[in-house]
Design a protein around this motif. Structure first.
Motif, PDB file in Angstrom:
ATOM      1  N   GLN A   9       1.373  -1.095   0.009  1.00 34.63           N
ATOM      2  CA  GLN A   9       0.097   0.142   0.283  1.00 34.63           C
ATOM      3  C   GLN A   9       0.612   0.517  -0.090  1.00 34.63           C
ATOM      4  O   GLN A   9       0.972   2.469  -0.947  1.00 34.63           O
ATOM      5  CB  GLN A   9      -1.037   0.067   1.015  1.00 34.63           C
ATOM      6  CG  GLN A   9      -1.834   1.259   1.139  1.00 34.63           C
ATOM      7  CD  GLN A   9      -2.703   0.938   2.857  1.00 34.63           C
ATOM      8  OE1 GLN A   9      -2.170   0.927   3.926  1.00 34.63           O
ATOM      9  NE2 GLN A   9      -4.154   1.694   2.535  1.00 34.63           N
ATOM     10  N   LEU A  10       2.468   1.500   1.009  1.00 39.43           N
ATOM     11  CA  LEU A  10       2.455   2.156   0.704  1.00 39.43           C
ATOM     12  C   LEU A  10       3.682   2.726  -0.062  1.00 39.43           C
ATOM     13  O   LEU A  10       3.867   3.709  -1.091  1.00 39.43           O
ATOM     14  CB  LEU A  10       3.554   1.999   2.162  1.00 39.43           C
ATOM     15  CG  LEU A  10       3.126   1.664   3.384  1.00 39.43           C
ATOM     16  CD1 LEU A  10       4.229   2.049   4.360  1.00 39.43           C
ATOM     17  CD2 LEU A  10       3.210   3.513   3.751  1.00 39.43           C
TER      18      LEU A  10
ATOM     19  N   LYS B 197       1.297   4.167  -2.207  1.00 36.84           N
ATOM     20  CA  LYS B 197       0.922   5.554  -2.329  1.00 36.84           C
ATOM     21  C   LYS B 197       2.229   6.074  -2.901  1.00 36.84           C
ATOM     22  O   LYS B 197       1.928   7.364  -3.433  1.00 36.84           O
ATOM     23  CB  LYS B 197       0.803   5.730  -1.130  1.00 36.84           C
ATOM     24  CG  LYS B 197      -1.042   5.643  -0.726  1.00 36.84           C
ATOM     25  CD  LYS B 197      -0.997   6.039   1.304  1.00 36.84           C
ATOM     26  CE  LYS B 197      -2.431   5.125   1.427  1.00 36.84           C
ATOM     27  NZ  LYS B 197      -2.232   5.430   2.929  1.00 36.84           N
TER      28      LYS B 197
ATOM     29  N   ASN C  70       3.645   5.347  -5.020  1.00 34.29           N
ATOM     30  CA  ASN C  70       4.237   5.556  -6.558  1.00 34.29           C
ATOM     31  C   ASN C  70       5.754   4.794  -6.885  1.00 34.29           C
ATOM     32  O   ASN C  70       6.646   5.777  -7.790  1.00 34.29           O
ATOM     33  CB  ASN C  70       4.165   6.338  -7.345  1.00 34.29           C
ATOM     34  CG  ASN C  70       4.366   5.887  -9.308  1.00 34.29           C
ATOM     35  OD1 ASN C  70       3.230   5.110  -9.412  1.00 34.29           O
ATOM     36  ND2 ASN C  70       4.566   7.327  -9.773  1.00 34.29           N
TER      37      ASN C  70
END
Length: 114
Positions: A10-11, A14, A16
Motif C-alpha cells: 500500500q505504501l 501511494k 508510486n
C-alpha cells in the motif's frame, strides 16, 4: 498475505515506488519480496526500521499494531522546528538548510560505503 506485506505494498502504491526501487534504495536482497510473499516471512528489526524510515511511518504501522501511518511532516512544520518559528524564513533560507541536510546525509552514506 501478512499485514506487513499489505502495508508495504500500500505504501509503495501511494508513493508510486516500485518494489525494485525500494529494494535498491535500502540495499535489500532481490528475493526479499519473494520471501515476504510466498513464505510469509517478516524482516528482522533492522530491516523493518529501514522500511519504516523510508516511508516515514512507524514499525508498529508496518506490523499492523498501529492503524494509521504517522502524519506527514510539512515544510511549515520543519521551518518551525528548525528556526523556532516560521516567521521571516524565506524559501531560499529553507532551501539552503535542506541542501545542507542532503549534503550531510550523502557524506555519511559515503563514509559507510568506505
Amino acid at each position: 498475505m501478512t499485514v506487513f506485506l499489505e502495508n508495504v505494498l500500500q505504501l509503495l502504491g501511494k508513493a508510486n515506488i516500485s518494489k525494485n526501487k525500494l529494494l535498491t534504495d535500502l540495499k535489500l536482497g532481490k528475493n526479499s519480496f519473494v520471501n515476504w510473499e510466498s513464505r510469509g516471512t517478516i524482516p528482522n528489526g533492522e530491516t523493518l526500521s529501514k522500511i519504516a524510515d523510508y516511508f516515514g511511518v512507524t514499525v508498529d504501522y508496518l506490523l499492523g499494531t498501529e492503524t494509521k501511518p504517522s502524519a506527514a511532516v510539512t515544510d511549515d512544520d520543519l521551518k518551525f522546528a528548525l528556526f523556532n518559528g516560521a516567521d521571516g524564513i524565506t524559501d531560499e533560507m529553507f532551501d539552503e538548510v535542506k541542501a545542507f541536510a542532503e549534503f550531510v546525509r550523502n557524506r555519511e552514506e559515503n563514509k559507510r560505503k568506505g
